[in-house]
Write a protein that holds these residues in place. Structure first.
Motif, PDB file in Angstrom:
ATOM      1  N   GLU A   1       0.811  -1.214   0.000  1.00  0.00           N
ATOM      2  CA  GLU A   1       0.000   0.000   0.000  1.00  0.00           C
ATOM      3  C   GLU A   1       0.848   1.270   0.000  1.00  0.00           C
ATOM      4  O   GLU A   1       0.541   2.243  -0.700  1.00  0.00           O
ATOM      5  N   ASN A   2       1.940   1.284   0.771  1.00  0.00           N
ATOM      6  CA  ASN A   2       2.822   2.465   0.813  1.00  0.00           C
ATOM      7  C   ASN A   2       3.371   2.776  -0.576  1.00  0.00           C
ATOM      8  O   ASN A   2       3.412   3.941  -0.990  1.00  0.00           O
ATOM      9  N   GLU A   3       3.794   1.723  -1.280  1.00  0.00           N
ATOM     10  CA  GLU A   3       4.387   1.954  -2.601  1.00  0.00           C
ATOM     11  C   GLU A   3       3.347   2.473  -3.599  1.00  0.00           C
ATOM     12  O   GLU A   3       3.661   3.315  -4.448  1.00  0.00           O
ATOM     13  N   TYR A   4       2.119   1.998  -3.479  1.00  0.00           N
ATOM     14  CA  TYR A   4       1.058   2.550  -4.320  1.00  0.00           C
ATOM     15  C   TYR A   4       0.815   4.031  -3.988  1.00  0.00           C
ATOM     16  O   TYR A   4       0.563   4.841  -4.883  1.00  0.00           O
ATOM     17  N   GLU A   5       0.899   4.374  -2.703  1.00  0.00           N
ATOM     18  CA  GLU A   5       0.747   5.788  -2.298  1.00  0.00           C
ATOM     19  C   GLU A   5       1.874   6.634  -2.889  1.00  0.00           C
ATOM     20  O   GLU A   5       1.645   7.736  -3.389  1.00  0.00           O
ATOM     21  N   TRP A   6       3.107   6.116  -2.821  1.00  0.00           N
ATOM     22  CA  TRP A   6       4.239   6.878  -3.382  1.00  0.00           C
ATOM     23  C   TRP A   6       4.087   7.033  -4.900  1.00  0.00           C
ATOM     24  O   TRP A   6       4.420   8.083  -5.461  1.00  0.00           O
ATOM     25  N   LEU A   7       3.571   5.986  -5.549  1.00  0.00           N
ATOM     26  CA  LEU A   7       3.349   6.056  -6.992  1.00  0.00           C
ATOM     27  C   LEU A   7       2.291   7.121  -7.312  1.00  0.00           C
ATOM     28  O   LEU A   7       2.417   7.878  -8.279  1.00  0.00           O
ATOM     29  N   ARG A   8       1.272   7.193  -6.461  1.00  0.00           N
ATOM     30  CA  ARG A   8       0.243   8.227  -6.637  1.00  0.00           C
ATOM     31  C   ARG A   8       0.849   9.622  -6.451  1.00  0.00           C
ATOM     32  O   ARG A   8       0.507  10.564  -7.170  1.00  0.00           O
ATOM     33  N   ASP A   9       1.784   9.758  -5.501  1.00  0.00           N
ATOM     34  CA  ASP A   9       2.482  11.035  -5.302  1.00  0.00           C
ATOM     35  C   ASP A   9       3.229  11.448  -6.566  1.00  0.00           C
ATOM     36  O   ASP A   9       3.261  12.634  -6.929  1.00  0.00           O
ATOM     37  N   VAL A  10       3.859  10.459  -7.225  1.00  0.00           N
ATOM     38  CA  VAL A  10       4.587  10.746  -8.475  1.00  0.00           C
ATOM     39  C   VAL A  10       3.615  11.283  -9.519  1.00  0.00           C
ATOM     40  O   VAL A  10       3.893  12.274 -10.208  1.00  0.00           O
ATOM     41  N   HIS A  11       2.453  10.638  -9.639  1.00  0.00           N
ATOM     42  CA  HIS A  11       1.401  11.111 -10.554  1.00  0.00           C
ATOM     43  C   HIS A  11       1.055  12.567 -10.258  1.00  0.00           C
ATOM     44  O   HIS A  11       0.992  13.404 -11.168  1.00  0.00           O
ATOM     45  N   ASP A  12       0.826  12.867  -8.971  1.00  0.00           N
ATOM     46  CA  ASP A  12       0.409  14.222  -8.577  1.00  0.00           C
ATOM     47  C   ASP A  12       1.494  15.252  -8.883  1.00  0.00           C
ATOM     48  O   ASP A  12       1.208  16.344  -9.390  1.00  0.00           O
ATOM     49  N   ALA A  13       2.747  14.893  -8.570  1.00  0.00           N
ATOM     50  CA  ALA A  13       3.863  15.818  -8.811  1.00  0.00           C
ATOM     51  C   ALA A  13       3.993  16.146 -10.297  1.00  0.00           C
ATOM     52  O   ALA A  13       4.201  17.297 -10.683  1.00  0.00           O
ATOM     53  N   LEU A  14       3.840  15.118 -11.141  1.00  0.00           N
ATOM     54  CA  LEU A  14       3.955  15.335 -12.589  1.00  0.00           C
ATOM     55  C   LEU A  14       2.742  16.098 -13.119  1.00  0.00           C
ATOM     56  O   LEU A  14       2.867  16.926 -14.024  1.00  0.00           O
ATOM     57  N   ASP A  15       1.586  15.806 -12.547  1.00  0.00           N
ATOM     58  CA  ASP A  15       0.351  16.488 -12.934  1.00  0.00           C
ATOM     59  C   ASP A  15       0.499  18.007 -12.769  1.00  0.00           C
ATOM     60  O   ASP A  15       0.057  18.791 -13.621  1.00  0.00           O
ATOM     61  N   ARG A  16       1.119  18.399 -11.665  1.00  0.00           N
ATOM     62  CA  ARG A  16       1.321  19.835 -11.400  1.00  0.00           C
ATOM     63  C   ARG A  16       2.244  20.476 -12.433  1.00  0.00           C
ATOM     64  O   ARG A  16       2.249  21.693 -12.603  1.00  0.00           O
ATOM     65  N   GLN A  17       3.033  19.635 -13.117  1.00  0.00           N
ATOM     66  CA  GLN A  17       3.948  20.145 -14.149  1.00  0.00           C
ATOM     67  C   GLN A  17       3.409  19.870 -15.560  1.00  0.00           C
ATOM     68  O   GLN A  17       4.175  19.846 -16.533  1.00  0.00           O
ATOM     69  N   GLN A  18       2.093  19.664 -15.644  1.00  0.00           N
ATOM     70  CA  GLN A  18       1.410  19.417 -16.925  1.00  0.00           C
ATOM     71  C   GLN A  18       1.916  18.161 -17.654  1.00  0.00           C
ATOM     72  O   GLN A  18       1.966  18.115 -18.887  1.00  0.00           O
ATOM     73  N   ILE A  19       2.314  17.154 -16.878  1.00  0.00           N
ATOM     74  CA  ILE A  19       2.711  15.877 -17.484  1.00  0.00           C
ATOM     75  C   ILE A  19       1.749  14.802 -17.014  1.00  0.00           C
ATOM     76  O   ILE A  19       1.512  14.645 -15.814  1.00  0.00           O
ATOM     77  N   LYS A  20       1.167  14.092 -17.973  1.00  0.00           N
ATOM     78  CA  LYS A  20       0.183  13.053 -17.663  1.00  0.00           C
ATOM     79  C   LYS A  20       0.892  11.700 -17.628  1.00  0.00           C
ATOM     80  O   LYS A  20       1.432  11.252 -18.642  1.00  0.00           O
TER      81      LYS A  20
END
Length: 325
Positions: free
Chosen positions: A145-164
């Motif tokens: 579960e922690n690793e899935y949370e960290w992966l979601r964080d990566v999604h969010d960080a890239l999202d803020r930089q207009q990367i999908k």
């Protein structure tokens, strides 16, 4: 003798010898269609699950090759999730940094690794000229579960930089159980981001699937753009006289079926891509010296190829075998 005929390239460089080729199976085609559908409908995550050793890792490589050809501006990565006795943030981000080609994936603090991962992906996306990035996580059932949370964080960080970022979690059937457990625990953010679509991956399941794959050898040319299909490269005289591997689809399926029953393996026959490809390679290489107009491999050669394909041995190795008293 066909060995004396001039070939367009040195036979030792042929992909059949180097192993550097991928043939599409119906399951791989479904996988590719799922990826394209996720891109089209902006679905950022999917599960691809199936039994061990049926070709999921090879399928990732094939899908990435096809994407590079059809969507040259889309960046894709293949991360191999490692078995770890403890699930720590540092090794998780080092693993992803290695996948994206960072020159020193273990360097720095955890926050530094997170930032560097976003930076490397952003740089690659800028070079490719698109804000779309695909991440294939192989053996993803090893995540917790922690690793899935960290992966979601990566999604969010890239999202803020207009990367999908689109993530494809590829692994064994346990992935489905993980999704259910996360839903029950109310972790809907993880499921909604990483696990929306599902695809059951399978091996080669019938003679029609065999025909689809054999047709790949008959149609795929090397070098590209020439008349030298894989089949013709090894059997030019037989090929020019009309022989095609696809016409032996039933013979090959029957040979695998006979081996499956003789070894008293449980369940329906499902051929892994690795065993299938090895059987075809054996037939082409052993037929090369016999090539002549009108030649076609006989049933005994297909049976010999299946015996040496590793199919029965790999099934024994995974322990899915009936034991008779």
């Amino acid at each position: 003798m066909s060995l004396q005929l001039s070939r367009p390239v040195d036979p030792s460089l042929h992909p059949l010898v180097t192993g550097n080729y991928r043939i599409a199976t119906p399951a791989i085609e479904s996988f590719y269609e799922l990826v394209v559908s996720c891109l089209r409908y902006r679905v950022t995550g999917a599960l691809i699950y199936g039994a061990p050793r049926i070709g999921k890792t090879r399928s990732i490589e094939y899908v990435r090759l096809l994407l590079a050809r059809e969507y040259p501006k889309v960046t894709s990565y293949h991360a191999r999730c490692e078995h770890k006795p403890r699930h720590a943030e540092g090794p998780f981000f080092s693993n992803l940094l290695e996948a994206v080609g960072d020159h020193d994936p273990n360097a720095g603090t955890n926050p530094a690794k997170r930032m560097r991962l976003s930076l490397r992906i952003r740089e690659a996306a800028a070079r490719a000229g698109s804000g779309t990035v695909l991440l294939f996580c192989d053996e993803a059932q090893r995540y917790n579960e922690n690793e899935y949370e960290w992966l979601r964080d990566v999604h969010d960080a890239l999202d803020r930089q207009q990367i999908k970022l689109f993530t494809f979690l590829v692994g064994q059937q346990e992935l489905l159980a993980q999704k259910s457990a996360l839903q029950i625990a109310g972790k809907t953010q993880i499921v909604a981001r990483l696990m929306v679509e599902e695809l059951a991956f399978h091996g080669i399941r019938n003679a029609e699937d065999v025909a689809t794959c054999l047709n790949g050898y008959d149609q795929t040319a090397y070098p590209e753009g020439t008349q030298w299909s894989f089949t013709r490269f090894y059997l030019p005289q037989a090929f020019d006289a009309g022989y095609r591997l696809v016409s032996d689809a039933a013979l090959l399926w029957n040979a695998f079926e006979a081996a499956h029953h003789k070894a008293t393996l449980p369940g329906r026959l499902e051929i892994p891509m690795e065993s299938f490809a090895r059987a075809v390679e054996i037939v082409l290489k052993d037929s090369e010296l016999r090539d002549a107009p009108g030649y076609c491999p006989d049933a005994s050669l297909w049976a010999h190829a299946v015996r040496h394909s590793g199919y029965v041995q790999s099934r024994h190795a995974t322990g899915r075998v009936l034991v008779h008293a």
